[in-house]
Scaffold this motif. Structure first.
Motif: not given
Ligand SMILES: *Cc1c(COP(=O)(O)O)cnc(C)c1O
Length: 236
Positions: A79-91
């Motif tokens: 689960h990714m529960i924290g704020h997600l920067q768009s440029n890190k989605v790919k990882y």
């Protein structure tokens, strides 16, 4: 080797979950416990997994990528529960099972693009800032419906519910209204039967307030400190 304090901590959390379920006539099977493992080492996480934890929650992309391979032998739900920067989605697009922090169009766009690329529908919760705190991410309650409609344009995103964080409160009873509001919104959206939305998960409740969250309808709770003890942050 079993870590005694984690073992005891999990038992205590289980006891509290069961009590909260009993008070409100809910079934324990309705509640999914996420072990929030931010700042916790792979060795310690492994012990928690050996003790039965199956759901892992992290709030930073770097921590997911650092721990994911090391824990690959286990059958885990990430689960990714924290704020997600768009440029890190790919990882993380090929690693996480549920993103709890979908809160803006630009992120939806990037998630849809990266999910399409690997031909996988990504499951996400829409984060709602019920108490409208300046310091927290998430949509305002009144903007959620339009946001869900907008998401119909992103077929590689499946909305699975809502995520809510309550304000900090000395007395956790004071945040009950936040959970109650979230549950009402959850039920309202469910009734709309939107094609890209399945209102399955209501993610709310942390160490300090998960019992109240369960009483008010949470079915995904995110517990860190209660399992692993107080976090030690490394100096930056
Ligand atoms: C850290 C964190 C939690 C867990 O908090 P605890 O108080 O340690 O249980 C839950 N949800 C989010 C989004 C977090 O960042």
């Amino acid at each position: 080797m079993v870590n005694i304090s984690i073992n005891e901590n999990i038992k205590e959390i289980e006891r509290k979950i069961n009590e909260a379920c009993k008070r409100t006539n809910r079934s324990r099977e309705d509640i999914n416990l996420i072990a929030v493992t931010k700042t916790i080492s792979v060795d310690i996480i492994s012990e928690a997994i050996e003790l039965g934890m199956t759901d892992i929650g992290e709030n930073k992309v770097q921590e997911i990528t650092a721990k994911y391979d090391a824990l690959n032998d286990y059958d885990l739900t990430w689960h990714m529960i924290g704020h997600l920067q768009s440029n890190k989605v790919k990882y993380i697009i090929d690693k996480v099972d549920l993103i709890h922090s979908l809160d803006r169009k630009s992120l939806a766009k990037e998630l849809n693009k990266r999910a399409k690329k690997i031909d996988r529908v990504i499951n996400a919760l829409v984060q709602v800032n019920i108490a409208e705190e300046e310091s927290k991410f998430g949509l305002k309650k009144e903007d959620v419906m339009d946001f869900l409609k907008m998401l119909e344009g992103y077929p590689y995103i499946k909305v699975k519910g809502l995520m809510v964080m309550a304000p900090y409160a000395e007395e956790s009873e004071n945040v009950r209204y936040v959970f109650r509001d979230a549950k009402a919104l959850f039920e309202k959206i469910k009734k709309k039967e939107l094609s890209n939305v399945e209102m399955k998960y209501l993610s709310m409740g942390m160490t300090n307030d998960f019992e109240i969250a369960i009483e008010e309808g949470a079915n995904l709770i995110r517990v860190g400190t209660g399992i692993f003890g107080k976090r030690k942050y490394k100096e930056e």
